[in-house]
Design an enzyme around this catalytic site. Structure first.
Site, PDB file in Angstrom:
ATOM      1  N   ASP A 174       0.843  -1.191   0.000  1.00  0.00           N
ATOM      2  CA  ASP A 174       0.000   0.000   0.000  1.00  0.00           C
ATOM      3  C   ASP A 174       0.882   1.246   0.000  1.00  0.00           C
ATOM      4  O   ASP A 174       1.743   1.410   0.872  1.00  0.00           O
ATOM      5  CB  ASP A 174      -0.896   0.030   1.237  1.00  0.00           C
ATOM      6  CG  ASP A 174      -2.024  -0.987   1.156  1.00  0.00           C
ATOM      7  OD1 ASP A 174      -2.599  -1.135   0.069  1.00  0.00           O
ATOM      8  OD2 ASP A 174      -2.329  -1.625   2.176  1.00  0.00           O
ATOM      9  N   ASP A 180      -6.197  -5.043  -4.762  1.00  0.00           N
ATOM     10  CA  ASP A 180      -6.647  -4.708  -3.406  1.00  0.00           C
ATOM     11  C   ASP A 180      -7.606  -3.524  -3.383  1.00  0.00           C
ATOM     12  O   ASP A 180      -7.677  -2.800  -2.402  1.00  0.00           O
ATOM     13  CB  ASP A 180      -5.417  -4.401  -2.530  1.00  0.00           C
ATOM     14  CG  ASP A 180      -5.777  -4.299  -1.056  1.00  0.00           C
ATOM     15  OD1 ASP A 180      -6.690  -5.016  -0.615  1.00  0.00           O
ATOM     16  OD2 ASP A 180      -5.150  -3.494  -0.347  1.00  0.00           O
TER      17      ASP A 180
END
Length: 377
Positions: free
Chosen positions: A179, A289
């Site tokens: 991320d 994701d």
């Protein structure tokens, strides 16, 4: 593992509060002895460990490694981690999934740049700890549990379980989902990329058939700016076909809140970076994701010159799970894009037999296809 197969390594440590410092600056620090059982690392600080040792002559010819437990109290990405530096260059990452560094030669001498990252959020009714309070805390957050030279068998034991169903073909893809914005400062995300990607570069050297895929040009730009040696090696592996830039978007962007114009610019800047830096045009939008997708996305994907879309997160829905794994997704303007959901229902596969079997038995489109992707790493 018997006792004689482990030998303690000699460690000294230098703690840095606040923002990280360079390898060159760290070498000028004051290092003091530290051993297993000692506490280290106030939250969000960096501790540089100088690791030294000698390989016993009687261990010649064995497969040797330096093995560490820095005091992990959670999975990778939720606890302390380190970047190993060898000969002044980033070498490999050390975390709860990668505890072992290969050792060659009689003398052991390298550094660990260890990040004391506390677990930022907790589930349950108790309030989450204050990040501001943690940043100011002088108390060490971790205890060094292990730092040893260890001997391993040259060949791992093979599984005696039977073969998998050969009718379904799985293409396994090594990747590291990171991320860009996570439960830590942005500078820690940058260091995480360096830890993960340096490990992959080492694995590419070790395994001649291994190909790694990585998305998010923003993270490549971080490496170009802050870790030029890692970036140079990535460019070499891309040119050799051993590293595949994927993704198309500048980051793996949220697709629910941004406007269409924002998504267009994600695609524009992402594809342009890969083309300018690598001479490579990615043809896939890679968003494993992301929590949802607007109906205009197929049109934008196609207009950006991409032919494929990969995602996975919706398989975690507890109510309305996707009905297909491989299908043509038709957008609101009629544009269709070839779309794939890896049937293992994960983008962080561990390559367990259970997950690989799930790829076969969970695949919902067996009447029209016998192939799927499996994302591990």
């Amino acid at each position: 593992m018997s006792e004689e197969q482990n030998r303690p390594l000699q460690l000294t440590a230098f703690c840095v509060r606040g923002e990280p410092i360079s390898y060159a600056d760290a070498l000028r620090g004051t290092f003091t002895p530290i051993a297993a059982g000692d506490a280290w690392g106030p939250p969000w600080s960096t501790t540089w460990f100088h690791v030294q040792g000698k390989v016993p002559e009687s261990w010649a010819g064995r497969r040797l490694g330096a093995q560490f437990d820095l005091g992990y109290d959670g999975p990778a990405g939720f606890t302390c981690e380190a970047l190993a530096w060898k000969d002044g260059k980033p070498w490999r990452g050390v975390d709860s999934n990668h505890r072992w560094l290969p050792v060659e030669g009689p003398d052991i001498d390298f550094y660990l740049e260890a990040a004391a990252n506390p677990r930022a959020t907790e589930q349950g009714s108790e309030p989450a700890p204050s990040m501001i309070a943690l940043r100011a805390s002088p108390e060490p957050a971790f205890v060094l549990r292990q730092a040893v030279l260890t001997s391993r068998a040259a060949v791992e034991a093979e599984s005696d379980e039977g073969p998998l169903d050969p009718r379904h073909k799985i293409t396994s893809v090594g990747h590291a989902h990171i991320d860009t914005a996570w439960e830590w400062p942005i500078r820690e995300a940058k260091r995480k990329v360096a830890r993960s990607w340096s490990t992959q570069l080492a694995l590419i050297e070790e395994y001649p058939d291994y190909v790694f895929a990585a998305s998010q040009p923003a993270q490549y730009a971080w490496m170009k700016e802050s870790y030029p040696d890692i970036y140079r090696r990535i460019k070499e592996k891309v040119a050799a076909g051993r590293w595949e830039p994927v993704g198309a978007m500048w980051v793996e962007a949220d697709c629910n809140l941004p406007s269409g114009e924002s998504l267009v610019r994600q695609l524009l800047h992402g594809k342009r970076f890969f083309m300018q830096e690598f001479g490579y045009e990615t043809r896939i939008l890679w968003l494993p994701d992301v929590f949802g997708y607007p109906g205009n996305l197929p049109q934008l994907i196609y207009a950006a010159g991409c032919d494929f879309f990969l995602t996975q997160k919706l398989s975690w829905n507890d109510t309305n799970k996707p009905e297909h794994h491989t299908f043509m997704w038709e957008g609101i303007d009629g544009t269709s894009i070839f779309t794939h959901f890896p049937p293992a229902d994960t983008y962080n596969g561990s390559f367990s037999r259970e997950e690989v079997e799930r790829s076969v038995h969970n695949f919902k489109d067996g009447q029209s296809s016998n192939r799927s992707l499996y994302l591990f790493g």
